[in-house]
Design a protein around this motif. Structure first.
Motif, PDB file in Angstrom:
ATOM      1  N   THR A 329     -54.721  18.507  25.028  1.00  0.00           N
ATOM      2  CA  THR A 329     -53.560  19.157  24.450  1.00  0.00           C
ATOM      3  C   THR A 329     -53.966  20.053  23.299  1.00  0.00           C
ATOM      4  O   THR A 329     -55.046  19.880  22.708  1.00  0.00           O
ATOM      5  CB  THR A 329     -52.552  18.105  23.946  1.00  0.00           C
ATOM      6  OG1 THR A 329     -51.471  18.757  23.273  1.00  0.00           O
ATOM      7  CG2 THR A 329     -53.214  17.131  22.973  1.00  0.00           C
ATOM      8  N   ASP A 330     -53.099  21.012  22.968  1.00  0.00           N
ATOM      9  CA  ASP A 330     -53.365  21.863  21.813  1.00  0.00           C
ATOM     10  C   ASP A 330     -52.787  21.274  20.535  1.00  0.00           C
ATOM     11  O   ASP A 330     -52.883  21.882  19.459  1.00  0.00           O
ATOM     12  CB  ASP A 330     -52.814  23.274  22.034  1.00  0.00           C
ATOM     13  CG  ASP A 330     -51.294  23.316  22.108  1.00  0.00           C
ATOM     14  OD1 ASP A 330     -50.661  22.240  22.172  1.00  0.00           O
ATOM     15  OD2 ASP A 330     -50.741  24.431  22.116  1.00  0.00           O
ATOM     16  N   ALA A 331     -52.208  20.085  20.624  1.00  0.00           N
ATOM     17  CA  ALA A 331     -51.525  19.491  19.474  1.00  0.00           C
ATOM     18  C   ALA A 331     -52.481  18.658  18.625  1.00  0.00           C
ATOM     19  O   ALA A 331     -53.243  17.840  19.138  1.00  0.00           O
ATOM     20  CB  ALA A 331     -50.366  18.621  19.932  1.00  0.00           C
ATOM     21  N   VAL A 332     -52.437  18.881  17.331  1.00  0.00           N
ATOM     22  CA  VAL A 332     -53.059  18.006  16.349  1.00  0.00           C
ATOM     23  C   VAL A 332     -51.927  17.257  15.657  1.00  0.00           C
ATOM     24  O   VAL A 332     -50.900  17.845  15.310  1.00  0.00           O
ATOM     25  CB  VAL A 332     -53.880  18.806  15.324  1.00  0.00           C
ATOM     26  CG1 VAL A 332     -54.371  17.908  14.193  1.00  0.00           C
ATOM     27  CG2 VAL A 332     -55.061  19.483  16.008  1.00  0.00           C
ATOM     28  N   VAL A 333     -52.108  15.958  15.467  1.00  0.00           N
ATOM     29  CA  VAL A 333     -51.046  15.128  14.893  1.00  0.00           C
ATOM     30  C   VAL A 333     -51.502  14.568  13.551  1.00  0.00           C
ATOM     31  O   VAL A 333     -52.186  13.541  13.491  1.00  0.00           O
ATOM     32  CB  VAL A 333     -50.662  13.977  15.845  1.00  0.00           C
ATOM     33  CG1 VAL A 333     -49.475  13.207  15.273  1.00  0.00           C
ATOM     34  CG2 VAL A 333     -50.356  14.498  17.235  1.00  0.00           C
ATOM     35  N   PRO A 334     -51.163  15.255  12.435  1.00  0.00           N
ATOM     36  CA  PRO A 334     -51.466  14.669  11.121  1.00  0.00           C
ATOM     37  C   PRO A 334     -50.803  13.308  10.984  1.00  0.00           C
ATOM     38  O   PRO A 334     -49.704  13.076  11.487  1.00  0.00           O
ATOM     39  CB  PRO A 334     -50.853  15.687  10.145  1.00  0.00           C
ATOM     40  CG  PRO A 334     -50.835  16.979  10.900  1.00  0.00           C
ATOM     41  CD  PRO A 334     -50.526  16.579  12.325  1.00  0.00           C
ATOM     42  N   GLY A 335     -51.519  12.406  10.330  1.00  0.00           N
ATOM     43  CA  GLY A 335     -51.042  11.037  10.232  1.00  0.00           C
ATOM     44  C   GLY A 335     -51.559  10.159  11.346  1.00  0.00           C
ATOM     45  O   GLY A 335     -51.427   8.928  11.281  1.00  0.00           O
ATOM     46  N   GLU A 336     -52.169  10.767  12.390  1.00  0.00           N
ATOM     47  CA  GLU A 336     -52.730  10.003  13.508  1.00  0.00           C
ATOM     48  C   GLU A 336     -54.162  10.416  13.845  1.00  0.00           C
ATOM     49  O   GLU A 336     -55.006   9.562  14.098  1.00  0.00           O
ATOM     50  CB  GLU A 336     -51.857  10.164  14.765  1.00  0.00           C
ATOM     51  CG  GLU A 336     -50.462   9.593  14.633  1.00  0.00           C
ATOM     52  CD  GLU A 336     -49.677   9.736  15.926  1.00  0.00           C
ATOM     53  OE1 GLU A 336     -50.310  10.015  16.977  1.00  0.00           O
ATOM     54  OE2 GLU A 336     -48.445   9.580  15.897  1.00  0.00           O
ATOM     55  N   ASP A 337     -54.428  11.712  13.879  1.00  0.00           N
ATOM     56  CA  ASP A 337     -55.736  12.199  14.312  1.00  0.00           C
ATOM     57  C   ASP A 337     -56.763  12.103  13.186  1.00  0.00           C
ATOM     58  O   ASP A 337     -56.420  11.984  12.007  1.00  0.00           O
ATOM     59  CB  ASP A 337     -55.627  13.625  14.820  1.00  0.00           C
ATOM     60  CG  ASP A 337     -54.810  13.717  16.112  1.00  0.00           C
ATOM     61  OD1 ASP A 337     -54.570  12.664  16.725  1.00  0.00           O
ATOM     62  OD2 ASP A 337     -54.413  14.832  16.495  1.00  0.00           O
ATOM     63  N   VAL A 338     -58.045  12.159  13.575  1.00  0.00           N
ATOM     64  CA  VAL A 338     -59.120  11.745  12.685  1.00  0.00           C
ATOM     65  C   VAL A 338     -60.137  12.860  12.465  1.00  0.00           C
ATOM     66  O   VAL A 338     -60.566  13.527  13.410  1.00  0.00           O
ATOM     67  CB  VAL A 338     -59.842  10.516  13.286  1.00  0.00           C
ATOM     68  CG1 VAL A 338     -61.038  10.104  12.443  1.00  0.00           C
ATOM     69  CG2 VAL A 338     -58.870   9.347  13.427  1.00  0.00           C
ATOM     70  N   VAL A 339     -60.526  13.029  11.205  1.00  0.00           N
ATOM     71  CA  VAL A 339     -61.682  13.864  10.876  1.00  0.00           C
ATOM     72  C   VAL A 339     -62.938  13.062  11.176  1.00  0.00           C
ATOM     73  O   VAL A 339     -63.037  11.884  10.814  1.00  0.00           O
ATOM     74  CB  VAL A 339     -61.663  14.258   9.386  1.00  0.00           C
ATOM     75  CG1 VAL A 339     -62.940  15.017   9.018  1.00  0.00           C
ATOM     76  CG2 VAL A 339     -60.440  15.104   9.074  1.00  0.00           C
ATOM     77  N   THR A 340     -63.899  13.678  11.835  1.00  0.00           N
ATOM     78  CA  THR A 340     -65.113  12.963  12.192  1.00  0.00           C
ATOM     79  C   THR A 340     -66.328  13.852  11.974  1.00  0.00           C
ATOM     80  O   THR A 340     -66.197  15.018  11.576  1.00  0.00           O
ATOM     81  CB  THR A 340     -65.028  12.465  13.646  1.00  0.00           C
ATOM     82  OG1 THR A 340     -66.144  11.620  13.941  1.00  0.00           O
ATOM     83  CG2 THR A 340     -65.007  13.629  14.621  1.00  0.00           C
TER      84      THR A 340
END
Length: 388
Positions: A329-340
């Motif tokens: 998906t093109d969606a990033v979800v702040p509050g769920e997705d992770v910086v790595t």
């Protein structure tokens, strides 16, 4: 014959330039012949095609040894393979980063002659997701992982930076991937004939990009899970990219594969960049004053302030998902997705120091717009810092 690797991102909302589809790259590949990993769409596939593409029965044809790219690999190969990892996944003759051998495709991670396009523009010379070893071989130690068969041992770093106990423990055995027991198999397990079913690459597939537990060299040990781009991100956009498994857990001081995440895999060698490397009593990733002592990794993107505007995936600054459903998906979800780790670094190498995905020293200028010619992935998360 091991191979493979890892990821990329745009953010949305306030800046049209930030919503563009950047063409970047990543994933282990390199070869003037041999073993190929076939992918259809986003579904992962094991190596297929004629056995003769990769294997030889008597290592002789018309009195000549059957050996691909003998200048790179002069030793005998396991499993009657015609070449080793580097020989299969390098392209000494050109800049193409995917080679076709019959009905098999081979991802290329090393183009000794250069000519690869970074970040990928979708052409046949576009750098794949994990980057390319060309830069560490030609520009120096800071531009990629030093891997046996491609470059010598790092002249400044005897152990992996961030290694536990200042070089003790695992680093006593794995101080450099240029040692005899190193090379591609320091990260990748040769499992090219594993089951090809399904969209989420896990244990049955030999783990995502064959990133299993090389400590145990056993596919039953935990490894990395993910969803793989059909052309290893040679063509890449906000809707066409790898999907990485992430976690927000803090790691311990011993090797582990928590939640099958890409970050915990990297922590196997670079653990002090991940686990509780802080000065605060009682835990956490900050010092006693509440200040970060290094850029956070394996941390949830805050759903507030400037970070809340990173909502459209930027392949140049990829984020990981704490759960996978097989979709891209093109969606990033702040509050769920992770910086790595791979939000900022290319695993194989890049044109920039520290294997960074963009020219941090020159293109990340506060107040200057993030552009195609001067991209700065920092602004994908830090959406207001470019003044746009």
């Amino acid at each position: 014959m091991a191979n493979a690797f890892i990821g990329q991102g745009v953010h949305g909302g306030h800046n049209e330039m930030k919503n563009r589809d950047r063409k970047t790259s990543i994933i282990l590949a390199a070869a003037a012949t041999l073993a190929a990993i076939l992918l259809a769409g986003s579904a992962w596939s094991a190596v297929s095609g004629d056995c003769v593409n990769c294997h030889t029965m008597h290592n002789s044809q018309d009195g000549t040894a059957i050996e691909f790219n003998g200048e790179i690999n002069e030793d005998a190969n396991a499993s009657l393979l015609k070449s080793d990892c580097i020989g299969c996944h390098s392209n000494p003759a050109g800049s193409e980063t995917i080679l076709t051998l019959g009905d098999s495709r081979v991802p290329i991670v090393y183009n000794p002659g250069g000519g690869v396009v970074y970040p990928s523009d979708g052409s046949s010379s576009g750098t794949l997701a994990g980057g390319n070893f060309y830069w560490v071989a030609t520009q120096g130690d800071a531009y990629g992982h030093n891997v046996r068969g491609i470059s010598d041992a790092d002249q400044n770093l005897p152990f992996a930076p961030g290694g536990f106990d200042g070089g003790d423990g695992c680093n006593n055995c794995h101080g450099s991937m240029t040692y005899a027991n190193g090379g591609c198999v320091s990260c990748h397990l040769p499992a090219h004939h594993r089951d090809a079913a399904g969209d989420i690459v896990g244990q049955d597939h030999g783990w995502y990009r064959f990133l299993g537990s090389t400590m145990y060299a056993d596919l039953t040990a935990p490894g990395v899970m993910g969803v793989e781009s059909g052309d290893w991100e040679q063509t890449v956009s906000s809707t066409n990219h790898n999907v990485y498994k992430g976690t927000e857990r803090l790691y311990g001081t011993s090797f582990s594969m928590q939640d099958n995440s890409i970050g915990s895999f990297c922590a196997g060698c670079h653990g002090n960049f991940h686990h509780a490397g802080y000065a605060a009593p009682g835990g956490g990733m900050t010092n006693s004053l509440g200040a970060w002592i290094r850029h956070p990794s394996d941390v949830i993107i805050p759903n507030e302030r400037e970070y809340a505007d990173y909502t459209t995936y930027d392949p140049l600054a990829p984020v990981a998902k704490t759960s996978l459903d097989g979709s891209v998906t093109d969606a990033v979800v702040p509050g769920e997705d992770v910086v790595t780790c791979i939000s900022c670094h290319r695993a194989h190498g890049s044109p920039y120091p520290d294997m960074l995905r963009w020219d941090y020293a020159n293109d990340c200028n506060t107040g200057n717009a993030d552009t195609e010619t001067e991209p700065c992935g920092c602004y994908s998360c830090h959406t207001t810092k470019d003044g746009a």
